[in-house]
Design a protein around this motif. Structure first.
Motif, PDB file in Angstrom:
ATOM      1  N   ILE A 152      -2.587 -34.710   8.871  1.00 50.11           N
ATOM      2  CA  ILE A 152      -1.542 -34.288   8.375  1.00 50.11           C
ATOM      3  C   ILE A 152      -1.525 -32.476   8.839  1.00 50.11           C
ATOM      4  O   ILE A 152      -0.316 -31.839   9.550  1.00 50.11           O
ATOM      5  N   SER A 155       0.600 -31.819  12.621  1.00 51.18           N
ATOM      6  CA  SER A 155       1.975 -31.769  12.408  1.00 51.18           C
ATOM      7  C   SER A 155       2.999 -30.934  11.241  1.00 51.18           C
ATOM      8  O   SER A 155       4.107 -31.279  11.178  1.00 51.18           O
ATOM      9  N   ILE A 156       2.585 -30.028  11.040  1.00 54.04           N
ATOM     10  CA  ILE A 156       3.165 -29.298  10.626  1.00 54.04           C
ATOM     11  C   ILE A 156       3.165 -27.874  11.381  1.00 54.04           C
ATOM     12  O   ILE A 156       2.017 -27.590  12.347  1.00 54.04           O
ATOM     13  N   THR A 315       5.593 -29.956  -1.746  1.00 51.30           N
ATOM     14  CA  THR A 315       5.679 -31.760  -1.582  1.00 51.30           C
ATOM     15  C   THR A 315       5.072 -32.411  -1.262  1.00 51.30           C
ATOM     16  O   THR A 315       3.755 -32.346  -1.299  1.00 51.30           O
ATOM     17  N   GLN A 317       4.083 -33.590   1.353  1.00 52.07           N
ATOM     18  CA  GLN A 317       3.472 -33.487   3.058  1.00 52.07           C
ATOM     19  C   GLN A 317       1.505 -32.694   1.707  1.00 52.07           C
ATOM     20  O   GLN A 317       0.804 -32.698   3.022  1.00 52.07           O
ATOM     21  N   ASP A 320      -1.141 -34.256   0.459  1.00 52.35           N
ATOM     22  CA  ASP A 320      -1.935 -35.153   1.279  1.00 52.35           C
ATOM     23  C   ASP A 320      -2.923 -33.863   2.323  1.00 52.35           C
ATOM     24  O   ASP A 320      -4.322 -34.543   2.534  1.00 52.35           O
TER      25      ASP A 320
END
Length: 489
Positions: A152, A155-156, A315, A317, A320
């Motif tokens: 994760i 992807s931020i 969120t 996200q 995770d």
């Protein structure tokens, strides 16, 4: 002879009557939320008359309340064995399975209840919720290919997150945590404000990068005249965390802390607790330490509220990303090569060395057995030897096990957390096994004190400070927990 017939024991009318009286006394203790006393009296009732399913089901519920999930499961199964039609027994067993993250097994029990009570709305709802969880977990397993699973954190995109003009909360300086930022953050949280998501994500990305470089066992040196503080479970009780800093001083270069796991879950201010702790870790990386607890795991977070709280305040996200961060938390700390600190306890083997702990591959969800599991889940017991865990995970270890471990690794004593204690701490195993628990009036119900330990490098003698719970805003514990746990609240 059927197995059901074998379970029936001959009992006198007098014992039947006495057992009922003891059950009533146990129920009274349960209502007062004195669950340990309730367990004691349910046990006495069972000794008088071991044939009554409700005694086991009631004791199972009390065990659930005291987090003895393994014992709760055994009792619920016994209740069902004694009375195949006793619906509450199936409910209790499902709750015990849920508490251990065994959703498929829980689903079977809920399914049975819906069959025998087709018009029971509560049973239908629980079956449906549990079924959703089982399907969700199966789906996540199917789509995650472990070998090339994307992080994760990769992807931020922080640059794409803008700080709105209306935001008046604390700000990182050049992307860094400062003492001013930490003080402003704590004041913001006391007023129930929220840190901007851009800063929250930045803290998580930075702390993950830091923890990834650390070993599974951290060695800490405490100078002769330096004070060092060890705190136990915080469990989302932010206002009690603030009270610790009030009583013992803010973390600093000269006031180091170790927080020994279970920072989140149950208490409904877990987001505030974890960002405060991670912020201090970034500010004072060599003077502020954090160990992984059994609640720094995806299953526990989904059940006991942290996952729901992060999704509510930020969120999915981010929830995770927290899982990724928790997978890199160190598992234990060794102070001055004399004291080992871990969240749970010791091992099912006698030959575990500090070197083995140091080499544990920890970047994963806690396994169901082995040293990593036991560091997070085990508990001491007063009698010698080992026993299956009352929690259903890890093991229980006696004073002889502690003694052997200390001798093998040339240590003085161990410090662990993981269990509510009335005084906030307990000294066991001839002074060699210390429990510290820092969440007073746990879940707003237990009435226990909290405690922390101070020691200095010269003699490493533990000194205990205890304290009562402080008021908090009117948000109940478990406010964000999985709806299936409503049975246990």
């Amino acid at each position: 002879m059927s197995s059901e017939a074998q379970t029936i024991t001959e009992v006198s009318a007098q014992d039947v009557e006495e057992a009922e009286r003891l059950k009533s006394e146990a129920n009274a203790y349960f209502k007062k939320q004195d669950f340990n006393a309730a367990i004691e009296f349910y046990t006495k009732a069972i000794e008088k008359n071991p044939n009554v399913a409700i005694y086991y089901a009631n004791r199972s519920f009390a065990y659930l309340k005291t987090e003895c999930f393994g014992y709760a499961l055994t009792d619920a199964s016994k209740a069902v064995e004694l009375d195949k039609n006793y619906v509450k027994g199936y409910y209790r067993r499902a709750a015990a399975h849920m508490s251990l993250g065994k959703f498929k097994e829980a689903l079977k029990d809920y399914e049975y209840v819906t069959k025998v009570r087709p018009s029971d709305k509560d049973a239908k709802m629980k079956y449906s919720e549990c079924n959703k969880m089982v399907k969700k977990i199966a789906f996540e397993k199917a789509i995650s290919v472990e070998d090339n699973k994307k992080n994760i954190s990769d992807s931020i995109n922080l640059d794409a997150m803008t700080i709105e003009k209306e935001y008046t909360g604390p700000e990182l300086e050049d992307g860094k945590v400062t003492l001013k930022f930490m003080k402003d953050l704590m004041e913001l949280y006391k007023k129930q404000g929220k840190l901007h998501r851009k800063y929250a994500y930045k803290i998580l990305l930075d702390i993950k990068a830091y923890f990834m470089k650390q070993p599974s066992l951290i060695d800490i040196t405490i100078e002769d005249d330096d004070k060092f503080t060890v705190c136990g479970d915080i469990h989302g009780q932010f206002y009690d965390l603030m009270n610790i800093f009030e009583l013992n001083g803010l973390p600093s270069e000269t006031n180091p802390y170790l927080f020994n796991g279970d920072f989140v879950d149950r208490g409904s201010f877990s987001v505030e607790c974890i960002f405060t702790l991670l912020g201090f870790k970034l500010l004072y990386p060599d003077k502020f330490f954090m160990s992984r607890g059994n609640h720094e795991s995806a299953t526990m977070n989904q059940m006991y509220g942290f996952d729901g709280e992060v999704k509510s305040k930020y969120t999915a996200q981010m929830a995770d990303l927290f899982t990724e961060v928790y997978n890199w938390l160190p598992l234990a700390h060794c102070l001055n090569k004399r004291v080992l600190v871990m969240h749970g306890g010791l091992f099912s083997r006698d030959d575990v060395t500090l070197d083995e702990i140091r080499k544990i591959e920890r970047n994963r969800q806690p396994p169901e057995d082995g040293p990593m599991c036991e560091l997070l889940w085990s508990d001491p017991q007063p009698q010698p030897g080992r026993a299956p865990s009352k929690r259903g995970v890890g093991c229980q270890f006696g004073p002889d096990v502690t003694k052997k471990f200390l001798e093998l690794n040339k240590l003085d004593y161990i410090v662990r957390s993981h269990e509510v204690k009335n005084d906030g701490y307990e000294v066991a195993h001839d002074g060699k096994c210390i429990t510290v628990f820092s969440a007073p009036n746990y879940c707003d119900t237990m009435g226990n004190k909290g405690a922390f330990i101070n020691l200095n490098g010269r003699d490493m003698i533990p000194k205990f400070t205890t304290y009562e719970a402080v008021p908090h805003p009117n948000v109940k514990p478990m406010a964000y927990a999985n709806s299936l746990l409503s049975l246990m609240c």
